[in-house]
Design a protein around this motif. Structure first.
Motif, PDB file in Angstrom:
ATOM      1  N   ASP A 331     -16.452 -22.541   7.923  1.00  0.00           N
ATOM      2  CA  ASP A 331     -17.432 -22.085   8.906  1.00  0.00           C
ATOM      3  C   ASP A 331     -18.636 -21.500   8.184  1.00  0.00           C
ATOM      4  O   ASP A 331     -18.586 -21.211   6.980  1.00  0.00           O
ATOM      5  N   LEU A 332     -19.725 -21.327   8.914  1.00  0.00           N
ATOM      6  CA  LEU A 332     -20.977 -20.898   8.293  1.00  0.00           C
ATOM      7  C   LEU A 332     -20.856 -19.520   7.662  1.00  0.00           C
ATOM      8  O   LEU A 332     -21.451 -19.254   6.614  1.00  0.00           O
ATOM      9  N   ALA A 333     -20.093 -18.621   8.285  1.00  0.00           N
ATOM     10  CA  ALA A 333     -19.922 -17.280   7.722  1.00  0.00           C
ATOM     11  C   ALA A 333     -19.184 -17.350   6.390  1.00  0.00           C
ATOM     12  O   ALA A 333     -19.545 -16.686   5.418  1.00  0.00           O
ATOM     13  N   GLU A 334     -18.122 -18.159   6.328  1.00  0.00           N
ATOM     14  CA  GLU A 334     -17.371 -18.319   5.075  1.00  0.00           C
ATOM     15  C   GLU A 334     -18.242 -18.945   4.000  1.00  0.00           C
ATOM     16  O   GLU A 334     -18.227 -18.535   2.840  1.00  0.00           O
ATOM     17  N   LEU A 335     -18.986 -19.969   4.387  1.00  0.00           N
ATOM     18  CA  LEU A 335     -19.823 -20.676   3.418  1.00  0.00           C
ATOM     19  C   LEU A 335     -20.876 -19.752   2.829  1.00  0.00           C
ATOM     20  O   LEU A 335     -21.140 -19.763   1.617  1.00  0.00           O
ATOM     21  N   ALA A 336     -21.455 -18.909   3.672  1.00  0.00           N
ATOM     22  CA  ALA A 336     -22.482 -17.986   3.192  1.00  0.00           C
ATOM     23  C   ALA A 336     -21.888 -16.861   2.360  1.00  0.00           C
ATOM     24  O   ALA A 336     -22.569 -16.276   1.521  1.00  0.00           O
ATOM     25  N   ASP A 337     -20.615 -16.575   2.575  1.00  0.00           N
ATOM     26  CA  ASP A 337     -19.971 -15.437   1.918  1.00  0.00           C
ATOM     27  C   ASP A 337     -19.269 -15.837   0.624  1.00  0.00           C
ATOM     28  O   ASP A 337     -18.441 -15.099   0.114  1.00  0.00           O
ATOM     29  N   GLY A 338     -19.590 -16.997   0.078  1.00  0.00           N
ATOM     30  CA  GLY A 338     -18.984 -17.416  -1.187  1.00  0.00           C
ATOM     31  C   GLY A 338     -19.498 -16.564  -2.325  1.00  0.00           C
ATOM     32  O   GLY A 338     -20.607 -16.723  -2.806  1.00  0.00           O
ATOM     33  N   GLY A 339     -18.701 -15.594  -2.774  1.00  0.00           N
ATOM     34  CA  GLY A 339     -19.134 -14.709  -3.859  1.00  0.00           C
ATOM     35  C   GLY A 339     -20.270 -13.842  -3.394  1.00  0.00           C
ATOM     36  O   GLY A 339     -20.160 -13.100  -2.432  1.00  0.00           O
ATOM     37  N   SER A 340     -21.423 -13.949  -4.067  1.00  0.00           N
ATOM     38  CA  SER A 340     -22.588 -13.131  -3.742  1.00  0.00           C
ATOM     39  C   SER A 340     -23.433 -13.762  -2.649  1.00  0.00           C
ATOM     40  O   SER A 340     -24.533 -13.314  -2.384  1.00  0.00           O
ATOM     41  N   GLY A 341     -22.890 -14.814  -2.006  1.00  0.00           N
ATOM     42  CA  GLY A 341     -23.683 -15.518  -1.011  1.00  0.00           C
ATOM     43  C   GLY A 341     -24.270 -16.798  -1.592  1.00  0.00           C
ATOM     44  O   GLY A 341     -24.828 -17.598  -0.883  1.00  0.00           O
ATOM     45  N   ARG A 342     -24.131 -16.987  -2.895  1.00  0.00           N
ATOM     46  CA  ARG A 342     -24.535 -18.214  -3.559  1.00  0.00           C
ATOM     47  C   ARG A 342     -23.304 -19.065  -3.830  1.00  0.00           C
ATOM     48  O   ARG A 342     -22.212 -18.553  -4.057  1.00  0.00           O
ATOM     49  N   LYS A 343     -23.468 -20.359  -3.806  1.00  0.00           N
ATOM     50  CA  LYS A 343     -22.332 -21.237  -4.015  1.00  0.00           C
ATOM     51  C   LYS A 343     -21.875 -21.204  -5.462  1.00  0.00           C
ATOM     52  O   LYS A 343     -22.668 -21.118  -6.384  1.00  0.00           O
ATOM     53  N   ASP A 344     -20.547 -21.248  -5.642  1.00  0.00           N
ATOM     54  CA  ASP A 344     -19.962 -21.332  -6.980  1.00  0.00           C
ATOM     55  C   ASP A 344     -20.000 -22.795  -7.418  1.00  0.00           C
ATOM     56  O   ASP A 344     -19.299 -23.641  -6.873  1.00  0.00           O
ATOM     57  N   TRP A 345     -20.828 -23.074  -8.416  1.00  0.00           N
ATOM     58  CA  TRP A 345     -21.019 -24.459  -8.870  1.00  0.00           C
ATOM     59  C   TRP A 345     -20.169 -24.797 -10.097  1.00  0.00           C
ATOM     60  O   TRP A 345     -20.390 -25.836 -10.724  1.00  0.00           O
ATOM     61  N   SER A 346     -19.219 -23.949 -10.459  1.00  0.00           N
ATOM     62  CA  SER A 346     -18.470 -24.176 -11.698  1.00  0.00           C
ATOM     63  C   SER A 346     -17.691 -25.493 -11.658  1.00  0.00           C
ATOM     64  O   SER A 346     -17.573 -26.183 -12.682  1.00  0.00           O
ATOM     65  N   TYR A 347     -17.144 -25.858 -10.495  1.00  0.00           N
ATOM     66  CA  TYR A 347     -16.409 -27.119 -10.414  1.00  0.00           C
ATOM     67  C   TYR A 347     -17.355 -28.309 -10.585  1.00  0.00           C
ATOM     68  O   TYR A 347     -17.000 -29.318 -11.213  1.00  0.00           O
ATOM     69  N   LEU A 348     -18.565 -28.182 -10.057  1.00  0.00           N
ATOM     70  CA  LEU A 348     -19.562 -29.240 -10.269  1.00  0.00           C
ATOM     71  C   LEU A 348     -19.828 -29.422 -11.757  1.00  0.00           C
ATOM     72  O   LEU A 348     -19.894 -30.559 -12.247  1.00  0.00           O
ATOM     73  N   HIS A 349     -19.985 -28.316 -12.476  1.00  0.00           N
ATOM     74  CA  HIS A 349     -20.255 -28.412 -13.919  1.00  0.00           C
ATOM     75  C   HIS A 349     -19.104 -29.112 -14.633  1.00  0.00           C
ATOM     76  O   HIS A 349     -19.321 -29.916 -15.553  1.00  0.00           O
ATOM     77  N   ARG A 350     -17.890 -28.838 -14.192  1.00  0.00           N
ATOM     78  CA  ARG A 350     -16.725 -29.490 -14.799  1.00  0.00           C
ATOM     79  C   ARG A 350     -16.724 -30.990 -14.506  1.00  0.00           C
ATOM     80  O   ARG A 350     -16.422 -31.813 -15.373  1.00  0.00           O
ATOM     81  N   LEU A 351     -17.068 -31.352 -13.281  1.00  0.00           N
ATOM     82  CA  LEU A 351     -17.135 -32.769 -12.920  1.00  0.00           C
ATOM     83  C   LEU A 351     -18.186 -33.506 -13.743  1.00  0.00           C
ATOM     84  O   LEU A 351     -17.960 -34.627 -14.229  1.00  0.00           O
ATOM     85  N   LEU A 352     -19.357 -32.889 -13.905  1.00  0.00           N
ATOM     86  CA  LEU A 352     -20.421 -33.527 -14.684  1.00  0.00           C
ATOM     87  C   LEU A 352     -20.010 -33.704 -16.136  1.00  0.00           C
ATOM     88  O   LEU A 352     -20.315 -34.735 -16.765  1.00  0.00           O
ATOM     89  N   ASP A 353     -19.314 -32.715 -16.687  1.00  0.00           N
ATOM     90  CA  ASP A 353     -18.836 -32.834 -18.066  1.00  0.00           C
ATOM     91  C   ASP A 353     -17.915 -34.032 -18.233  1.00  0.00           C
ATOM     92  O   ASP A 353     -17.832 -34.624 -19.324  1.00  0.00           O
ATOM     93  N   ALA A 354     -17.209 -34.402 -17.149  1.00  0.00           N
ATOM     94  CA  ALA A 354     -16.209 -35.468 -17.240  1.00  0.00           C
ATOM     95  C   ALA A 354     -16.790 -36.861 -17.101  1.00  0.00           C
ATOM     96  O   ALA A 354     -16.087 -37.849 -17.336  1.00  0.00           O
ATOM     97  N   VAL A 355     -18.072 -36.998 -16.712  1.00  0.00           N
ATOM     98  CA  VAL A 355     -18.665 -38.337 -16.550  1.00  0.00           C
ATOM     99  C   VAL A 355     -18.946 -38.918 -17.934  1.00  0.00           C
ATOM    100  O   VAL A 355     -19.771 -38.396 -18.679  1.00  0.00           O
TER     101      VAL A 355
END
Length: 449
Positions: A331-355
Motif C-alpha cells: 500500500d502507499l503508506a508502506e511504500l512511502a515508509d520504506g526506511g527513511s521514506g526513500r526506497k532501498d535500492w540495494s537489491y537493484l545494485h545486486r541485480l546489476l552486478d549480476a548482469v
C-alpha cells in the motif's frame, strides 16, 4: 549573519545588500508572497492555512480590524503565527504576534478548515470547507490535539530587530513560548535580486540548552505526532522519491478506520461498479490519485472518506494512503515508509552486478524484481554511482535510453559500441532479444552471486 559574495575565480567581493524599501519591495505584495510560496521559511512541513486573516469577533459580535499576516500549521499539529515587517520590525512586533497567538489558540478544526477553504478559494484554487478539513487532517496524520493547538509557535520576520524585541524574545523563550526571529536581506547580483532568510534566534545551541518545561512539553507532543506524520506525508515522500510512475495502477483495499462490516459494505458497493475499486497514480503532491469511477483527481484520504461514506454511510477518520495498493501488493503508506521514506535500492545494485558481458536486460525486468515501476527505477539508475553495468540496461525495445550518460564525460563511445564489443548483437539499432535477461533469469543470477 549571512554574507553573500560574488566570486570570479580566486577573487570574491561582497554583494551589495539593500533593504526592501530601497528596492521598492513591499510587505504584502512581495515579502508575504515569498513566505506563502516558500513556507519552509517558517519551519519544516508547514501548511499555509491562511493569510491576511481578520475575521475576529468578540462574544458581543464586535469585529476588530487586526490582520494576521500568515497562519500556518506544522505536521505535528502546532499553529505557526507569522508576523512580517519589510525593514525594522519596530518595538512592538512581538506584542502583535502574542495577541494573534492568543486569538488563534482557541481555533478548532472547523475554524481552521473554514479559513483554509476561503484562503485557497481566494487564491484561485476553489476548495470546500470539507475538503479543507480533509487536507488539514492529511497534513497532521489524523485529528488535531487541542493541547498542542493551544501552544502556537511565533515567527517574526523583518529586516532587523531592535534590542527590546530580541531581549523580549529571549525572555519569552525562557518562559516556554516557542518564538523565532528571522531576518530578511535582499542582494542585487548580476541585476537580479536575491532574498535571504536567516534565523537569528534561537540558535541551535540556545534551542538545546534553554528548554523550559512548557517548551519541553511541546517537543514531546511533536515527537508523539511523528508516527502519524509518516502517513500524512506519505504522498509527498512518494512524489519526491519517484517511487511510482505516472499512470501506475492501484487497487482499493480498505484497511485503516474500517470494520469487517464496513469492509463488506464497500466490497458490495465496488462489485456494482468495479471502476470504484481502481485508481491510477500521478506524481502530484496535492491530488495524486485519478479515480477510475469518475476520472477526477483526488487526495487519498479524501477519496477514502468519500468511499466509506457512499458505500457504508460512515463518516470517520481514515488514513487514505493505506487504502490503495500497487500491483506488487504494497500500500502507499508502506511504500512511502520504506526506511527513511526513500526506497532501498540495494537489491537493484545486486541485480546489476549480476548482469554479465554479452547480455542485456530492461528497466521493466529490474523493476518487476525490485517492486517498483520502470520510470522511477530508470531515474535512479541514471544518477546512481553504485549502479554498475547500467549501460547493459536498455528500453523494452532493446535500444539505449535517450537519457543515458556515462559517468565519465570524457568517454565518447556509444552504448551500442560498448555492448557490441562485449558480444551483444544489434539489428537496426535494437539488441538481440535472444540475449536479453528477463526477470527470472536475473533472479537466478543474483541468487548465485
Amino acid at each position: 549573519m549571512t554574507m553573500l559574495f560574488e566570486v570570479a575565480g580566486s577573487t570574491a567581493r561582497p554583494a551589495a545588500t539593500h533593504s526592501l524599501t530601497e528596492m521598492g519591495l513591499h510587505e504584502r505584495a512581495h515579502l508575504q508572497e515569498w513566505v506563502l510560496d516558500q513556507p519552509q521559511v517558517l519551519g519544516d512541513d508547514v501548511l499555509i492555512v491562511t493569510s491576511e486573516f481578520d475575521r475576529w469577533s468578540g462574544h458581543d459580535g464586535t469585529r476588530t480590524r487586526d490582520r494576521l499576516d500568515v497562519l500556518g500549521l506544522d505536521a505535528a499539529g502546532r499553529l505557526v503565527v507569522a508576523e512580517l515587517k519589510r525593514d525594522d520590525s519596530g518595538g512592538d512586533v512581538h506584542l502583535q504576534a502574542i495577541t494573534y497567538a492568543a486569538l488563534v489558540s482557541r481555533f478548532t478544526l472547523e475554524t481552521l478548515a473554514e479559513a483554509h477553504a476561503q484562503y485557497r478559494t481566494r487564491r484561485g484554487d476553489p476548495m470546500t470547507t470539507s475538503e479543507a478539513a480533509d487536507r488539514i487532517a492529511e497534513h497532521v496524520g489524523g485529528e488535531l490535539d487541542p493541547d498542542v493547538l493551544r501552544r502556537p509557535r511565533l515567527v517574526l520576520i523583518a529586516g532587523s530587530f531592535p534590542r527590546q524585541v530580541t531581549h523580549t524574545a529571549v525572555w519569552l523563550s525562557e518562559m516556554g513560548v516557542d518564538i523565532s526571529l528571522v531576518s530578511v536581506t535582499v542582494w542585487r547580483v548580476d541585476n537580479r535580486l536575491v532574498a535571504g532568510f536567516t534565523k537569528v534566534y534561537p540558535t541551535a545551541e540556545v534551542e538545546e540548552f534553554t528548554l523550559a518545561p512548557a517548551r519541553a512539553e511541546a517537543r514531546v507532543a511533536t515527537e508523539k505526532a511523528a508516527e502519524r506524520n509518516r502517513a500524512a506525508n506519505a504522498v509527498r515522500r512518494l512524489v519526491e522519491a519517484e517511487l511510482l510512475s505516472n499512470g501506475e495502477a492501484l487497487t482499493l483495499q480498505p484497511t485503516h478506520g474500517t470494520t469487517a462490516q464496513t469492509r463488506a459494505a464497500i466490497a458490495d458497493w465496488v462489485a456494482e461498479d468495479p471502476a470504484r475499486g481502481r485508481a491510477t497514480w500521478r506524481n502530484d503532491p496535492v491530488s495524486p490519485l485519478v479515480w477510475a469511477a469518475d476520472g477526477q483527481p483526488w487526495r487519498p484520504t479524501t477519496l477514502a472518506k468519500h468511499i466509506l461514506l457512499e458505500a457504508a454511510g460512515v463518516d470517520a477518520a481514515v488514513r487514505g494512503p493505506a487504502w490503495w495498493v500497487t500491483s506488487a501488493g504494497a500500500d502507499l503508506a508502506e511504500l512511502a515508509d520504506g526506511g527513511s521514506g526513500r526506497k532501498d535500492w540495494s537489491y537493484l545494485h545486486r541485480l546489476l552486478d549480476a548482469v554479465p558481458a554479452g547480455r542485456w536486460t530492461t528497466y521493466g525486468d529490474l523493476a518487476q524484481l525490485v517492486g517498483t515501476a520502470a520510470q522511477p527505477l530508470g531515474n535512479h539508475v541514471m544518477k546512481c554511482p553504485e549502479c554498475t553495468n547500467a549501460y547493459r540496461v536498455l528500453a523494452s525495445t532493446g535500444r539505449p535510453s535517450p537519457g543515458f550518460n556515462w559517468s565519465d564525460p570524457g568517454f565518447t563511445k556509444s552504448v551500442e559500441e560498448v555492448l557490441a564489443e562485449e558480444g551483444v548483437r544489434f539489428t537496426n539499432g535494437a539488441a538481440d532479444p535472444a540475449q536479453r535477461l528477463r526477470a527470472d533469469d536475473l533472479r537466478r543470477l543474483a541468487g548465485a552471486v
